[in-house]
Design a protein around this motif. Structure first.
Motif, short mmCIF file in Angstrom:
data_model
loop_
_atom_site.label_atom_id
_atom_site.label_comp_id
_atom_site.label_asym_id
_atom_site.label_seq_id
_atom_site.Cartn_x
_atom_site.Cartn_y
_atom_site.Cartn_z
N PHE A 187 0.83 -1.21 0.00
CA PHE A 187 0.00 0.00 0.00
C PHE A 187 0.87 1.26 0.00
O PHE A 187 0.56 2.23 -0.69
N ASP A 214 -7.15 16.92 1.77
CA ASP A 214 -8.21 16.11 2.42
C ASP A 214 -8.75 15.05 1.46
O ASP A 214 -8.90 13.88 1.81
N GLN A 260 -6.21 12.22 0.69
CA GLN A 260 -6.08 11.24 1.79
C GLN A 260 -7.32 10.35 1.87
O GLN A 260 -7.22 9.14 2.06
N ASN A 261 -8.49 10.96 1.71
CA ASN A 261 -9.72 10.16 1.75
C ASN A 261 -9.78 9.17 0.58
O ASN A 261 -10.31 8.06 0.71
N ILE A 280 -7.60 6.30 1.59
CA ILE A 280 -8.24 5.51 2.66
C ILE A 280 -9.33 4.63 2.06
O ILE A 280 -9.47 3.46 2.39
N TYR A 336 -7.70 1.77 0.31
CA TYR A 336 -7.21 0.79 1.29
C TYR A 336 -8.34 -0.11 1.78
O TYR A 336 -8.19 -1.31 1.91
N LYS A 337 -9.50 0.53 2.02
CA LYS A 337 -10.63 -0.24 2.55
C LYS A 337 -11.28 -1.13 1.50
O LYS A 337 -11.95 -2.10 1.82
N LYS A 386 -20.90 18.67 -1.90
CA LYS A 386 -21.18 18.81 -0.48
C LYS A 386 -20.91 20.25 -0.03
O LYS A 386 -21.73 20.86 0.67
N ALA A 432 1.08 10.66 6.41
CA ALA A 432 -0.27 10.93 6.92
C ALA A 432 -1.23 9.82 6.52
O ALA A 432 -2.01 9.34 7.34
N VAL A 433 -1.15 9.38 5.26
CA VAL A 433 -2.05 8.32 4.79
C VAL A 433 -1.76 7.01 5.52
O VAL A 433 -2.67 6.32 5.98
N MET A 434 -0.47 6.67 5.68
CA MET A 434 -0.11 5.41 6.35
C MET A 434 -0.56 5.43 7.81
O MET A 434 -1.02 4.42 8.33
N HIS A 438 -3.15 7.04 9.00
CA HIS A 438 -4.61 6.87 9.00
C HIS A 438 -5.01 5.42 8.78
O HIS A 438 -5.89 4.91 9.47
N THR A 439 -4.34 4.76 7.84
CA THR A 439 -4.75 3.38 7.54
C THR A 439 -4.31 2.42 8.64
O THR A 439 -5.04 1.50 8.99
N HIS A 440 -3.14 2.64 9.23
CA HIS A 440 -2.68 1.74 10.30
C HIS A 440 -3.49 1.88 11.57
O HIS A 440 -3.70 0.93 12.29
N LYS A 486 -8.37 4.52 11.07
CA LYS A 486 -9.28 5.66 10.98
C LYS A 486 -10.02 5.57 9.66
O LYS A 486 -9.46 5.16 8.65
N SER A 487 -11.28 5.99 9.67
CA SER A 487 -12.06 5.76 8.47
C SER A 487 -12.03 6.93 7.50
O SER A 487 -12.15 6.76 6.31
N LYS A 488 -11.88 8.14 7.97
CA LYS A 488 -12.00 9.27 7.05
C LYS A 488 -11.32 10.49 7.63
O LYS A 488 -11.35 10.71 8.85
N VAL A 489 -10.69 11.27 6.76
CA VAL A 489 -10.12 12.53 7.20
C VAL A 489 -11.26 13.54 7.28
O VAL A 489 -11.95 13.79 6.30
N ALA A 547 -12.26 17.38 8.25
CA ALA A 547 -11.70 18.70 8.52
C ALA A 547 -12.07 19.14 9.93
O ALA A 547 -13.10 18.73 10.47
N LYS A 596 -15.52 20.32 10.67
CA LYS A 596 -16.53 19.28 10.61
C LYS A 596 -16.52 18.47 11.90
O LYS A 596 -17.57 18.15 12.45
N THR A 613 -22.17 13.17 4.63
CA THR A 613 -22.35 12.10 3.66
C THR A 613 -22.73 10.84 4.42
O THR A 613 -22.54 10.75 5.64
N GLU A 616 -21.27 8.13 4.42
CA GLU A 616 -20.07 7.56 5.02
C GLU A 616 -19.73 8.20 6.36
O GLU A 616 -19.37 7.53 7.32
N GLU A 617 -19.88 9.55 6.40
CA GLU A 617 -19.59 10.25 7.65
C GLU A 617 -20.59 9.87 8.74
O GLU A 617 -20.24 9.73 9.90
#
Lengths: 181, 176
Positions: A21, A48, A51-52, A55, A58-59, A88, B57-59, B61-63, B66-69, B71, B74, B125, B127-128
């Protein structure tokens, strides 16, 4: 076997997933960033969304069937994330997406990460007047220098349709640039 | 099919010339358009070292799973919304103690809830929402009991779907 296949296999194996990954992120982050940035315009928003996008990748990597190429799958996810983000944001502000686009372009003047000159700013204003699909095609073809076949796989549109969209976009931009100060 | 319609006229030799004009247009589309008037770069910049930092930052989050960045503003809004709901619940309990006729959540029209969320900038959303809601508190049996009717789904899509492309349907998997 395509060069993507070993990476996809490594991504789907628990033992090799993390390393694979990271390789995927390093391979595609710049391309996807610029693709997203040209849609959302602001750096922090692009960060943002990027990164989303990763993610989400990855999922869902275990669900990737390999029917399409990995990069076109990534572009599809990035495009959807960026367009959903814009929808949005405009909904949050109670304005149409077109109005929100104009607002984003107006903000570029004070954006520290936009160093465009007059013609570059005018180009962004022209792009904001295009339908979303034409704008995507223009940016992918002109700035990202992607081949029509690759854009076709990423956007799910025929090559003929893309060529027509690109021509129309260039014509409209030229017309905007010559008729606006 | 009628050969012609007396109400409409076309220029002389329109159909004789049509193929030539069409193929001229097609070859024009196949050639790259003149873009010499366009700037080579679009003027966008990134902060120094950004592309190195974004991998980390991405790694992270995935490790951390965490599901979503989300802001900062929010995240703040979600806490604010949770606090508002807590206050409403407390007020509701007090109200219930003092009055026999109570208003329950079921008395609210769905449109009122939609309007409240939209008017207060709490557009989230799916997802959120999924990320924010504790799965253990979801009563899936209730969803099963109230099965969606096909008509309701069609009405919802009619009202909320701008473009059928938004559905991202995989046409190969559809049974025709």
């Amino acid at each position: 076997m395509s060069i993507e296949e070993p990476l996809v296999l490594a991504l789907q194996e628990q033992a090799t997933q993390a390393k694979a990954f990271e390789e995927l992120v390093n391979t595609y982050k710049e391309r996807l960033y610029w693709h997203i940035r040209r849609i959302v315009l602001d750096h922090n928003d692009a960060d943002d969304v990027l990164q989303n996008t990763f993610i989400k990748v990855y999922k869902s990597i275990n669900g990737f069937k390999g029917d399409s190429k990995l990069y076109s799958w990534l572009y599809r996810i990035a495009t959807n994330e960026a367009l959903t983000f814009l929808k949005k944001r405009s909904k949050e502000r109670g304005v149409s997406e077109e109005t929100y686009q104009q607002h984003l372009v107006a903000n570029l003047v004070s954006d520290v990460y936009f160093e465009g000159d007059t013609i570059q700013l005018k180009l962004q204003k022209a792009l904001a007047t295009l339908p979303q699909k034409q704008k995507l095609v223009f940016n992918m073809k002109y700035f990202q220098e992607m081949k029509y076949e690759a854009i076709s796989e990423a956007l799910g549109t025929s090559v003929g349709g893309l060529k027509a969209s690109y021509h129309l976009a260039v014509q409209k931009i030229q017309s905007y640039l010559t008729t606006h100060d | 099919m009628k050969a012609d319609d007396p109400k409409f006229k076309i220029p002389d030799h329109y159909f004789e010339d049509f193929n030539d004009r069409l193929f001229a247009k097609l070859s024009e589309v196949n050639e790259a358009p003149d873009t010499s008037f366009l700037p080579k770069h679009d003027g966008f910049q990134v902060p120094q070292g950004y592309f190195k930092k974004v991998t980390t930052a991405v790694m992270e989050h995935t490790h951390q799973g965490k599901s979503k960045v989300i802001a900062f503003n929010k995240q703040f809004m979600i806490y604010w919304a949770a606090a508002a709901v807590a206050v409403l619940l407390v007020l509701g309990v007090v109200w219930k103690d003092q009055h026999t006729a109570t208003i329950s959540f079921e008395d609210l029209a769905n449109s009122d809830i939609d309007n409240y969320l939209e008017d207060n900038g709490l557009y989230l959303t799916t997802e959120e929402l999924v990320a924010a809601v504790d799965e253990e508190n979801l009563l899936l049996s209730e969803i099963d009991d109230e099965r969606l009717e096909a008509d309701h789904i069609m009405d919802y899509l009619d009202e909320n779907l701008g473009d059928v492309e938004d559905l991202n349907l995989d046409y190969e998997e559809l049974d025709y």
